[in-house]
Design a protein around this motif. Structure first.
Motif, PDB file in Angstrom:
ATOM      1  N   UNK A 107      -5.089  -0.702  -4.767  1.00  0.00           N
ATOM      2  CA  UNK A 107      -3.668  -0.998  -4.723  1.00  0.00           C
ATOM      3  C   UNK A 107      -2.849   0.266  -4.905  1.00  0.00           C
ATOM      4  N   UNK A 108      -3.319   1.110  -5.802  1.00  0.00           N
ATOM      5  CA  UNK A 108      -2.576   2.345  -6.026  1.00  0.00           C
ATOM      6  C   UNK A 108      -2.564   3.196  -4.767  1.00  0.00           C
TER       7      UNK A 108
ATOM      8  N   UNK B  81      -0.065   1.979  -2.142  1.00  0.00           N
ATOM      9  CA  UNK B  81       1.354   1.923  -2.485  1.00  0.00           C
ATOM     10  C   UNK B  81       1.967   3.314  -2.378  1.00  0.00           C
TER      11      UNK B  81
ATOM     12  N   UNK C 120       7.475   3.928  -4.516  1.00  0.00           N
ATOM     13  CA  UNK C 120       7.717   3.149  -5.727  1.00  0.00           C
ATOM     14  C   UNK C 120       8.829   2.138  -5.524  1.00  0.00           C
TER      15      UNK C 120
END
Lengths: 226, 199
Positions: B17-18, B21, B24
């Protein structure tokens, strides 16, 4: 040379338990039109409720769409923002609820201007000591004081620690189920509810809650509007 | 062991997930959007009180100017997007405006999103129900997309809830807690996640 076999067996056994549990919680998100998403999941046995949430990035701030009953397994998210990423998850929640309190309010609708409603502000006290996840955590007590035709002051003892917060739940007369009337912070022990016209006669309870298992995060990107 | 496995799987998922992404923040609708930070002034009138992003009306006075708001810089033309989340932490009163798009040319509040006791969100002009569920403690996300001279769209928790034709001219965003003509405090509203984009 013989070590990997037991480790593999243990991993397999763990998967039969752990993976099975994950599978029951499986969430799928389907675009039923370019801007409508349908969610389906498997409910977690033993939960007292579930929270359906969304975000526009997977690690973003998730926003609650609805607190739903424990046996509900679907949700429709309609008329969505076009050309936008949507991420969903469903979390179960648990926790002890108080006994119910029935309240009948006086007739009328006006809120007196002289009442500054200082009594309605949530009041937080020191945390209790009983772990909310413990089987012997007990139940919160609850009392209700009618303040005016639309206002009820609820008071309870915060005897728990580790709770996510408190849910004030209401079941208007004639309704089949409780719904969440207010979502309160941890350690709150007093709160004044301003009621809806449909809540002249209603039953209330307060629940100290904590989150249980979460589903996988399901993702869809919406298309253009028609 | 089951817990260890779930931890491992969780760590792998979290890592994935990081990696997935890249930003932000997440503007909505198709872009390209440019993030910007308009200036604002704080407005406190009557019993209004502003502390950072906490907006309070501390009295139940049903008359006069009772407001606690941020008034952002005026824009003219183009398309603007506002995103923010509000959480009503106490609502003793009713009919409190939470978000406005103000027409600086007319002038007047061109779009006003308000809450009634119990959590019904409505458009003050016309009275249409925008959404329900803004109960005490619930965090509600608001996105407005304003194509000046064309259309103003309001999304509540991701769903389109209000569409309004827009004239040309100059406008600005306001949010906080503001007593409508038929409303009264007290109210405490906490906003978060405020972002602006333009294209």
């Amino acid at each position: 040379m013989s070590r990997p076999v037991p480790v593999l067996v243990l991993l397999l056994a763990a998967c039969l338990v752990g993976c099975g549990q994950e599978e029951r919680q499986r969430l799928t998100a389907t675009l039923t039109s370019p801007t409508d998403v349908s969610l389906v999941w498997e409910a977690e046995p033993g939960a007292v409720g579930q929270v359906v949430e969304y975000a526009n990035v997977p690690d973003g701030d998730y926003t609650v769409l609805e607190f739903v009953p424990p046996d509900r397994t679907s949700y429709e998210h309609p008329d969505l923002i076009p050309q936008t990423e949507f991420y969903y998850r469903v979390r179960s929640f648990h926790g002890p609820a108080s006994a119910t309190v029935d309240v009948t309010l006086p007739p009328g609708d006006e809120v007196p201007e002289s009442d500054g409603h200082a009594w309605a502000e949530p009041v937080t006290g020191p945390s209790g000591a009983s772990p909310v996840r413990s089987a012997d955590a007990g139940l919160p007590d609850l009392s209700a004081e009618i303040k005016h035709a639309n206002g009820i002051l609820f008071t309870w003892t915060d005897r728990f620690e580790g709770e996510e917060g408190y849910l004030l739940e209401v079941r208007p007369s004639g309704a089949a189920h409780f719904s969440v009337a207010a979502q309160l912070d941890p350690d709150v022990r007093s709160f004044g509810l301003i009621t809806l016209p449909t809540e002249k006669n209603a039953t209330y309870r307060v629940r100290a809650y904590y989150y249980g298992a979460a589903t996988n995060v399901a993702h869809q990107k919406t298309g253009d509007t028609a | 062991m089951s817990g260890m496995l779930r931890t491992l799987v969780g760590a792998v998922l979290a890592g994935g997930l990081l990696m997935a992404a890249p930003v932000a923040h997440a503007q909505v609708e198709s872009g390209p959007w440019t993030s910007y930070s308009p200036t604002f002034t704080v407005q406190e009138r009557g019993c209004g009180d502003v502390a950072d992003l906490t907006f309070r009306l501390t009295c139940s006075t049903a008359s006069g100017d009772q407001r606690a708001e941020r008034r952002y810089a005026t824009y003219t033309g183009g398309t603007r997007q506002f995103e923010g989340s509000f959480r009503i932490t106490s609502l003793g009163g009713t009919r409190i405006s939470l978000k406005q798009t103000f027409n600086d040319s007319t002038p007047g509040p061109y779009f006003m999103l308000a809450v009634e006791r119990g959590g019904r969100l409505y458009a003050v002009h016309g009275g249409a129900t925008v959404a329900t569920g803004a109960t005490v403690g619930a965090t509600v996300r608001v996105n407005t997309v304003h194509a000046v001279g064309s259309q103003h769209r309001t999304y509540i928790n991701g769903s389109l809830r209000h569409t309004y034709a827009s004239p040309g001219g100059s406008f600005y965003d306001k949010f906080g807690a503001y007593r409508t003509n038929s409303g009264q405090g007290p109210a405490t509203v906490v906003w978060s996640g405020i972002r602006f984009w333009r294209k």
